[in-house]
Design a protein around this motif. Structure first.
Motif, short mmCIF file in Angstrom:
data_model
loop_
_atom_site.label_atom_id
_atom_site.label_comp_id
_atom_site.label_asym_id
_atom_site.label_seq_id
_atom_site.Cartn_x
_atom_site.Cartn_y
_atom_site.Cartn_z
N VAL A 1 0.84 -1.21 0.00
CA VAL A 1 0.00 0.00 0.00
C VAL A 1 0.87 1.25 0.00
O VAL A 1 0.81 2.08 -0.92
CB VAL A 1 -0.96 0.03 1.21
N ALA A 2 1.69 1.42 1.04
CA ALA A 2 2.45 2.66 1.19
C ALA A 2 3.47 2.85 0.07
O ALA A 2 3.57 3.94 -0.51
CB ALA A 2 3.15 2.66 2.55
N TYR A 3 4.24 1.79 -0.23
CA TYR A 3 5.29 1.96 -1.24
C TYR A 3 4.74 2.28 -2.63
O TYR A 3 5.23 3.22 -3.28
CB TYR A 3 6.22 0.75 -1.31
N PRO A 4 3.76 1.56 -3.15
CA PRO A 4 3.28 1.90 -4.50
C PRO A 4 2.78 3.34 -4.61
O PRO A 4 3.03 4.00 -5.62
CB PRO A 4 2.14 0.90 -4.72
N LEU A 5 2.10 3.83 -3.57
CA LEU A 5 1.60 5.20 -3.61
C LEU A 5 2.74 6.21 -3.50
O LEU A 5 2.79 7.19 -4.25
CB LEU A 5 0.59 5.41 -2.48
N GLU A 6 3.67 5.97 -2.58
CA GLU A 6 4.81 6.87 -2.43
C GLU A 6 5.68 6.86 -3.68
O GLU A 6 6.25 7.90 -4.07
CB GLU A 6 5.62 6.49 -1.20
N ASN A 7 5.78 5.72 -4.33
CA ASN A 7 6.58 5.64 -5.55
C ASN A 7 6.01 6.53 -6.64
O ASN A 7 6.75 7.24 -7.33
CB ASN A 7 6.65 4.18 -6.02
N GLU A 8 4.69 6.53 -6.78
CA GLU A 8 4.07 7.41 -7.77
C GLU A 8 4.29 8.88 -7.42
O GLU A 8 4.57 9.70 -8.29
CB GLU A 8 2.57 7.11 -7.87
N ARG A 9 4.18 9.20 -6.11
CA ARG A 9 4.42 10.59 -5.68
C ARG A 9 5.85 11.00 -5.96
O ARG A 9 6.13 12.11 -6.44
CB ARG A 9 4.11 10.75 -4.20
N ALA A 10 6.81 10.11 -5.65
CA ALA A 10 8.23 10.44 -5.82
C ALA A 10 8.57 10.67 -7.29
O ALA A 10 9.35 11.57 -7.63
CB ALA A 10 9.09 9.32 -5.24
N LYS A 11 8.00 9.87 -8.16
CA LYS A 11 8.27 10.05 -9.59
C LYS A 11 7.77 11.40 -10.07
O LYS A 11 8.44 12.07 -10.88
CB LYS A 11 7.62 8.91 -10.38
N GLU A 12 6.61 11.83 -9.55
CA GLU A 12 6.08 13.13 -9.94
C GLU A 12 6.86 14.27 -9.29
O GLU A 12 7.17 15.28 -9.94
CB GLU A 12 4.61 13.24 -9.55
N ALA A 13 7.20 14.11 -8.01
CA ALA A 13 7.82 15.20 -7.26
C ALA A 13 9.31 15.35 -7.57
O ALA A 13 9.82 16.47 -7.66
CB ALA A 13 7.63 14.98 -5.77
#
Length: 218
Positions: free
Chosen positions: A173-185
């Protein structure tokens, strides 16, 4: 930059069964076990109440640092720390005003020893353990020892039955969502590079968990 789960959930493959709203019985058992493990716990009903709890918990004159946390964004603390009317020393403002990369990195390391370090968590087991991970360690580095006081804010959607489930939630849960955020940010993928299992707090009153009866964060 947006910090909402809804901006990333369509692009992330998550296990929604590990991101459900906890019922009152589950919350009560989790609080009991967290307190048995040495954590102070405050349960609040809303993001606004969470912010009020944080504001009243931190004394005037304290140095305050926060690790990146979508939950802190959602309850309004990140903005309040940098722009609000308070009498704290805001370490993020000091850090990001430094132009030299090496000096700024040194200041970030020093900020781990803040009087109050606030952040989120990736999972909470009903049995009373906290699980978190970082790519750099800039958040979880303060949790075990460095900061004088730690305040962790979490939605009750991060409560899962066991430590094994908590580790699973971090991965699914946490990693897939944070991974998408990190790629954008940041233009790079995230990583579960540095991981913490916080089983007990042995220093009385040092670590407080603020549980919000809401779906917050990753």
């Amino acid at each position: 930059m947006s910090q909402q789960k809804s901006d990333y959930v369509d692009d992330a493959d998550i296990d929604a069964t590990l991101d459900e709203q906890a019922d009152e019985e589950t919350i009560e058992e989790t609080v009991e076990n967290l307190e048995a493990n040495g954590f102070d716990v405050a349960v609040v009903d809303s993001a606004d109440e969470a912010l009020e709890t944080l504001q009243s918990h931190i004394p005037a004159g304290a140095s305050v640092m926060n690790g990146h946390s979508t939950t802190l964004e959602e309850v309004g603390f990140a903005e309040y720390l940098t722009e609000g009317d308070h009498e704290w020393e805001s370490l993020p403002d000091e850090i990001w005003s430094i132009d030299d990369d090496a000096e700024r990195q040194a200041a970030r390391r020093e900020s781990q020893t803040a009087d109050y370090f606030l952040g989120g968590i990736n999972a909470i087991s009903q049995t009373g353990e906290l699980v978190a991970a970082d790519r750099s360690g800039s958040r979880i580095g303060a949790y075990p020892f460095a900061a004088s006081n730690v305040v962790i804010v979490s939605g009750v959607n991060k409560i899962v039955p066991t430590l094994e489930d908590a580790l699973d939630r971090l991965e699914s849960v946490a990693y897939p969502l944070e991974n998408e955020r990190a790629k954008e940010a940041y233009g790079v993928e995230s990583a579960i590079a540095k991981q913490l299992i916080f089983r007990q707090e042995l220093e009385d009153g040092r670590t407080t968990v603020v549980l919000v009866r809401d779906q917050l964060g990753y």
